[in-house]
Design a protein around this motif. Structure first.
Motif, PDB file in Angstrom:
ATOM      1  N   HIS A 192      21.661   5.244  59.251  1.00 51.40           N
ATOM      2  CA  HIS A 192      20.699   4.890  58.203  1.00 51.40           C
ATOM      3  C   HIS A 192      19.623   3.987  58.802  1.00 51.40           C
ATOM      4  O   HIS A 192      19.919   3.175  59.677  1.00 51.40           O
ATOM      5  CB  HIS A 192      21.374   4.146  57.040  1.00 51.40           C
ATOM      6  CG  HIS A 192      22.415   4.935  56.313  1.00 51.40           C
ATOM      7  ND1 HIS A 192      22.155   6.142  55.729  1.00 51.40           N
ATOM      8  CD2 HIS A 192      23.724   4.686  56.080  1.00 51.40           C
ATOM      9  CE1 HIS A 192      23.265   6.605  55.158  1.00 51.40           C
ATOM     10  NE2 HIS A 192      24.231   5.734  55.365  1.00 51.40           N
ATOM     11  N   THR A 193      18.422   4.107  58.277  1.00 51.14           N
ATOM     12  CA  THR A 193      17.321   3.254  58.713  1.00 51.14           C
ATOM     13  C   THR A 193      16.748   2.507  57.520  1.00 51.14           C
ATOM     14  O   THR A 193      16.988   2.882  56.366  1.00 51.14           O
ATOM     15  CB  THR A 193      16.189   4.083  59.358  1.00 51.14           C
ATOM     16  OG1 THR A 193      15.594   4.908  58.347  1.00 51.14           O
ATOM     17  CG2 THR A 193      16.704   4.941  60.513  1.00 51.14           C
ATOM     18  N   TYR A 194      15.960   1.481  57.810  1.00 52.63           N
ATOM     19  CA  TYR A 194      15.273   0.764  56.725  1.00 52.63           C
ATOM     20  C   TYR A 194      14.389   1.722  55.933  1.00 52.63           C
ATOM     21  O   TYR A 194      14.322   1.653  54.706  1.00 52.63           O
ATOM     22  CB  TYR A 194      14.407  -0.364  57.291  1.00 52.63           C
ATOM     23  CG  TYR A 194      15.200  -1.526  57.832  1.00 52.63           C
ATOM     24  CD1 TYR A 194      15.925  -2.354  56.969  1.00 52.63           C
ATOM     25  CD2 TYR A 194      15.219  -1.815  59.182  1.00 52.63           C
ATOM     26  CE1 TYR A 194      16.657  -3.427  57.452  1.00 52.63           C
ATOM     27  CE2 TYR A 194      15.942  -2.883  59.671  1.00 52.63           C
ATOM     28  CZ  TYR A 194      16.658  -3.690  58.806  1.00 52.63           C
ATOM     29  OH  TYR A 194      17.375  -4.744  59.293  1.00 52.63           O
ATOM     30  N   LYS A 195      13.751   2.627  56.645  1.00 55.99           N
ATOM     31  CA  LYS A 195      12.821   3.551  56.004  1.00 55.99           C
ATOM     32  C   LYS A 195      13.528   4.494  55.025  1.00 55.99           C
ATOM     33  O   LYS A 195      13.021   4.768  53.935  1.00 55.99           O
ATOM     34  CB  LYS A 195      12.086   4.365  57.077  1.00 55.99           C
ATOM     35  CG  LYS A 195      10.994   5.243  56.542  1.00 55.99           C
ATOM     36  CD  LYS A 195      10.252   5.916  57.686  1.00 55.99           C
ATOM     37  CE  LYS A 195       9.130   6.770  57.136  1.00 55.99           C
ATOM     38  NZ  LYS A 195       8.358   7.408  58.190  1.00 55.99           N
ATOM     39  N   THR A 196      14.729   4.964  55.372  1.00 59.01           N
ATOM     40  CA  THR A 196      15.432   5.935  54.518  1.00 59.01           C
ATOM     41  C   THR A 196      16.381   5.310  53.501  1.00 59.01           C
ATOM     42  O   THR A 196      16.635   5.904  52.458  1.00 59.01           O
ATOM     43  CB  THR A 196      16.230   6.941  55.374  1.00 59.01           C
ATOM     44  OG1 THR A 196      17.213   6.223  56.127  1.00 59.01           O
ATOM     45  CG2 THR A 196      15.322   7.746  56.282  1.00 59.01           C
ATOM     46  N   HIS A 197      16.939   4.116  53.817  1.00 56.41           N
ATOM     47  CA  HIS A 197      17.951   3.531  52.938  1.00 56.41           C
ATOM     48  C   HIS A 197      17.736   2.047  52.624  1.00 56.41           C
ATOM     49  O   HIS A 197      18.535   1.448  51.934  1.00 56.41           O
ATOM     50  CB  HIS A 197      19.341   3.680  53.566  1.00 56.41           C
ATOM     51  CG  HIS A 197      19.831   5.074  53.598  1.00 56.41           C
ATOM     52  ND1 HIS A 197      19.464   5.992  54.551  1.00 56.41           N
ATOM     53  CD2 HIS A 197      20.669   5.730  52.765  1.00 56.41           C
ATOM     54  CE1 HIS A 197      20.063   7.135  54.329  1.00 56.41           C
ATOM     55  NE2 HIS A 197      20.801   7.015  53.245  1.00 56.41           N
ATOM     56  N   SER A 198      16.740   1.442  53.169  1.00 57.29           N
ATOM     57  CA  SER A 198      16.424   0.013  53.066  1.00 57.29           C
ATOM     58  C   SER A 198      17.433  -0.871  53.806  1.00 57.29           C
ATOM     59  O   SER A 198      17.526  -2.063  53.549  1.00 57.29           O
ATOM     60  CB  SER A 198      16.261  -0.433  51.596  1.00 57.29           C
ATOM     61  OG  SER A 198      17.494  -0.531  50.932  1.00 57.29           O
ATOM     62  N   TRP A 199      18.222  -0.296  54.711  1.00 56.29           N
ATOM     63  CA  TRP A 199      19.098  -1.035  55.623  1.00 56.29           C
ATOM     64  C   TRP A 199      19.355  -0.155  56.840  1.00 56.29           C
ATOM     65  O   TRP A 199      19.076   1.046  56.822  1.00 56.29           O
ATOM     66  CB  TRP A 199      20.429  -1.421  54.956  1.00 56.29           C
ATOM     67  CG  TRP A 199      21.320  -0.257  54.598  1.00 56.29           C
ATOM     68  CD1 TRP A 199      22.144   0.438  55.422  1.00 56.29           C
ATOM     69  CD2 TRP A 199      21.447   0.361  53.310  1.00 56.29           C
ATOM     70  NE1 TRP A 199      22.790   1.447  54.748  1.00 56.29           N
ATOM     71  CE2 TRP A 199      22.382   1.409  53.438  1.00 56.29           C
ATOM     72  CE3 TRP A 199      20.881   0.137  52.057  1.00 56.29           C
ATOM     73  CZ2 TRP A 199      22.748   2.233  52.373  1.00 56.29           C
ATOM     74  CZ3 TRP A 199      21.260   0.941  51.008  1.00 56.29           C
ATOM     75  CH2 TRP A 199      22.178   1.969  51.173  1.00 56.29           C
ATOM     76  N   THR A 200      19.858  -0.782  57.896  1.00 59.93           N
ATOM     77  CA  THR A 200      20.262   0.008  59.062  1.00 59.93           C
ATOM     78  C   THR A 200      21.779   0.050  59.141  1.00 59.93           C
ATOM     79  O   THR A 200      22.467  -0.876  58.719  1.00 59.93           O
ATOM     80  CB  THR A 200      19.719  -0.576  60.385  1.00 59.93           C
ATOM     81  OG1 THR A 200      20.210  -1.892  60.541  1.00 59.93           O
ATOM     82  CG2 THR A 200      18.208  -0.544  60.427  1.00 59.93           C
TER      83      THR A 200
END
Length: 173
Positions: A29-37
């Motif tokens: 997961h990335t900040y861009k896709t989920h708002s966290w890594t």
């Protein structure tokens, strides 16, 4: 107080013991896709800087979750095979230490041993319920034959034969 990091960085494609699984660290997961890594780890229990449970080489002996937590930290020293060993502390070796050191180590009754250990010595230490640490780095930054506090806490893995650790040495200044 001075803290020395004794741990390798875990990363994809890092060196592993021949025949062990390759290490893969992937971004899930990335900040861009989920708002966290979030990263996924694929590694063995003996990846990088790690601790070995007695059960690693001896089926009937204790696994990580059965060994008391206080066995994984305490007073320690970097030593060599050429000096008398202080009793009941952790011992770390910069140079490779072979099975010929076993009797000397058993007499010193160390809480744990780490550094460049041969497989035969590691097997013998674990048989005598002496915890071993492998693939430590920066031992040469520690003062020789000088006491420091060591921490190398494992993950609490059920029936764990070993675990990566964040190993540190704390020196009082």
């Amino acid at each position: 107080m001075k803290i020395i990091d004794l741990s390798q960085t875990i990363h994809s494609d890092m060196p592993v013991y021949p025949g062990d699984p390759e290490v893969k660290v992937s971004l899930v997961h990335t900040y861009k896709t989920h708002s966290w890594t979030l990263r996924k780890l694929e590694l063995s229990t003996h990846t990088g800087t790690h601790v070995d449970a007695f059960s690693h080489m001896h089926e009937s002996l204790a696994s990580l979750d059965e060994i008391p937590l206080e066995r994984f930290f305490g007073e320690a020293r970097v030593v060599s095979d050429k000096i008398p060993l202080k009793q009941r502390i952790g011992l770390f070796f910069v140079e490779e230490i072979s099975l010929e050191m076993l009797d000397t180590l058993l007499q010193a009754k160390p809480n744990f041993v780490g550094g460049h250990l041969t497989e035969d010595l590691e097997r013998a230490l674990l048989a005598n319920e002496i915890i071993t640490y492998t693939d430590l780095i920066n031992l040469e930054q520690l003062p020789f034959d000088y006491s420091f506090t060591f921490y190398g806490l494992p993950l609490k893995i059920q029936e764990g034969d070993g675990s990566p650790v964040r190993a540190i040495a704390i020196l009082e200044e």
